[in-house]
Design an enzyme around this catalytic site. Structure first.
Site, PDB file in Angstrom:
ATOM      1  N   ASN A 148      -6.999  -1.077  -4.859  1.00 41.83           N
ATOM      2  CA  ASN A 148      -7.134  -2.451  -4.428  1.00 41.83           C
ATOM      3  C   ASN A 148      -8.600  -2.870  -4.490  1.00 41.83           C
ATOM      4  O   ASN A 148      -9.442  -2.315  -3.799  1.00 41.83           O
ATOM      5  CB  ASN A 148      -6.618  -2.606  -2.991  1.00 41.83           C
ATOM      6  N   GLU A 149      -8.899  -3.811  -5.377  1.00 40.09           N
ATOM      7  CA  GLU A 149     -10.209  -4.443  -5.504  1.00 40.09           C
ATOM      8  C   GLU A 149     -11.359  -3.451  -5.674  1.00 40.09           C
ATOM      9  O   GLU A 149     -12.323  -3.452  -4.901  1.00 40.09           O
ATOM     10  CB  GLU A 149     -10.461  -5.370  -4.318  1.00 40.09           C
ATOM     11  N   TRP A 190       0.834  -1.207   0.000  1.00 39.93           N
ATOM     12  CA  TRP A 190       0.000   0.000   0.000  1.00 39.93           C
ATOM     13  C   TRP A 190       0.866   1.253   0.000  1.00 39.93           C
ATOM     14  O   TRP A 190       1.792   1.388   0.797  1.00 39.93           O
ATOM     15  CB  TRP A 190      -0.899   0.042   1.210  1.00 39.93           C
ATOM     16  N   GLU A 216      -3.107 -11.415  -6.119  1.00 37.71           N
ATOM     17  CA  GLU A 216      -3.418 -11.913  -4.775  1.00 37.71           C
ATOM     18  C   GLU A 216      -3.971 -13.327  -4.905  1.00 37.71           C
ATOM     19  O   GLU A 216      -4.857 -13.574  -5.722  1.00 37.71           O
ATOM     20  CB  GLU A 216      -4.481 -11.066  -4.059  1.00 37.71           C
ATOM     21  N   TRP A 232      -0.758 -13.858  -1.014  1.00 37.10           N
ATOM     22  CA  TRP A 232      -1.278 -12.998   0.055  1.00 37.10           C
ATOM     23  C   TRP A 232      -1.306 -13.828   1.326  1.00 37.10           C
ATOM     24  O   TRP A 232      -2.041 -14.787   1.406  1.00 37.10           O
ATOM     25  CB  TRP A 232      -2.689 -12.502  -0.244  1.00 37.10           C
TER      26      TRP A 232
END
Length: 442
Positions: free
Chosen positions: A223-224, A107, A346, A388
């Protein structure tokens, strides 16, 4: 100044200090024995170091195809803030490099939370920015490159909810819906200010702006990302197109991906929709994998896979069948529809699920690695896979059911290392791979 907001853009430059950033090959030399410590003198040629590039459905570095064995450690910037936890970053990079891992996804955001990088729209904590500088510099020392994610769809570390809250508090938000992150002009301006500030950040250790630093493998928009309020996918598609173009207007050197999980959507043919897992078959959450990945400014596609979360009552054989079909379908898209690499950014299996066994995790992770290896052997679009997640020792507070401490899981450590060596052998040839990764594959 963000258009229409009255938002002041603070250019966080930092103080430039001397640093050495020597040439490293992403899958090459064991630079743990080759690089001096940070502070060894400025490099006049640092800005000309090689960047990873895309040629069709493959990554290339120094003229050779590149396939990735990587990992996720989302917490690096957070742990680099305080002096008493920075050693965890160094230990993680050392452990990963010892297994031949070459890229880490992490991140590069923390919006309004504890140790926030962005305190409020356009206002940044220099102390936390310097922590991110340390992560980038430390990665370079260990021969690791970084995929830096720019925002979170989830609430952790602020997420899109924090941007919506800021707009609402300032009286400029159109709605309190979290999905307004993707459509509200004021919030989109907030995010662009953040993007510009990050990409033009000058690392106080290396002296390089982030947009000029080859240690950064790629940027990830979010992210996602999901936009459940618009199942047509149009809202999310417009946001992706706008933000991808904005990133590329500032930084044309780095690769860019969206960060999606890979769900097929309204424009996908029925045979692709049927690949979606369980409840995701009729509910794509605003995503449309092939359409999203075809955006011109997006260099490679991303896929996530969590069989225990997506298939709640499946046994091991059913999970394995799904994982193999899910990844194979997306690699096929990369080969035939996209002409772009597809990265499994991931994948994981939680030890918290009922009936978990370490052998189940080993079997599923091996299945993922095997698909990547087979694709790589034929020069296909399966670009790599990132577990992940990995953690350093004594980080139980960051364990989420998926966390693996390599030294505590010898079978997983061997599996990851074997994948690194298999991919290195494809890049260099088996004998040369053993030479350049002698402490890993020798």
């Amino acid at each position: 100044m963000a258009a229409g907001n009255g938002l002041i853009l603070y250019h966080i430059l930092g103080l430039a200090s001397f640093a050495a950033l020597l040439y490293f090959s992403l899958c090459g030399v064991d630079i743990r024995h080759a690089l001096p410590s940070i502070g060894g003198g400025a490099s006049s040629s640092a800005a000309s170091l090689p960047f990873v590039e895309r040629r069709g459905a493959r990554f290339f570095l120094d003229g050779r195809p590149l396939y990735l064995n990587g990992w996720n450690s989302y917490w690096l910037m957070d742990q680099a803030v305080e002096p008493d936890t920075r050693h965890r970053v160094s230990r993680m990079f050392s452990a990963a490099a010892a297994m031949g891992l070459t890229v880490c996804r992490t991140w590069a955001f923390n919006d309004g939370a504890y140790n926030a990088l962005q305190l409020s729209p356009g206002k940044f904590d220099q102390r936390v920015f310097k922590a991110l500088d340390r992560v980038v510099a430390e990665a370079a020392q260990h021969g690791v490159r970084l995929i830096l994610s720019l925002a979170n769809n989830l609430d952790a570390y602020g997420g899109k909810r924090q941007y919506v809250r800021w707009a609402w508090e300032e009286g400029v938000g159109l709605t309190a819906s979290n999905d307004s992150f993707f459509s509200d002009p004021a919030i989109r301006d907030y995010f662009k200010v953040y993007i510009k500030t990050l990409l033009t950040r000058k690392n106080h250790l290396t002296g390089l702006q982030y947009k000029d630093d080859p240690t950064i493998f790629a940027w990830e928009l979010m992210n996602e990302p999901r936009c459940t309020s618009d199942p047509s996918g149009d809202t999310l598609q417009r946001w992706m197109e706008e933000m991808a173009a904005y990133v590329k207007s500032i930084d044309k050197k780095h690769l860019l991906t969206v960060g999606t999980e890979g769900f097929y959507g309204p424009t996908s043919p029925p045979d692709k929709l049927s690949v979606n897992p369980g409840d995701w078959y009729p509910n794509n959450y605003g995503l449309d994998f092939i359409r999203n990945s075809k955006i011109a400014n997006i260099d490679f596609a991303s896929v996530h896979v969590y069989p225990d979360t997506w298939l709640l009552h499946a046994n091991l054989d059913e999970k394995l069948k799904f994982v193999k079909g899910w990844i194979t379908s997306h690699v096929e898209d990369g080969d035939k529809e996209l002409d772009k690499p597809v990265l499994v950014s991931e994948f994981g299996l939680s030890h918290l699920v009922e009936g978990f066994q370490d052998s189940h995790r080993d079997a599923i992770y091996k299945a993922v690695y095997d698909i990547v290896h087979v694709s790589a052997m034929r020069g296909g679009a399966g670009a790599g896979a990132f577990v992940w997640q990995l953690a350093a020792e004594f980080m139980e507070e960051y364990h989420d059911g998926f966390a693996i401490v390599p030294s505590e899981r010898p079978s997983m450590q061997r599996l990851i290392t074997e994948q690194s060596c298999r991919l290195a052998a494809l890049r260099y040839g088996e004998a040369e791979a053993k030479r350049v990764l002698k402490t890993t594959c020798g």
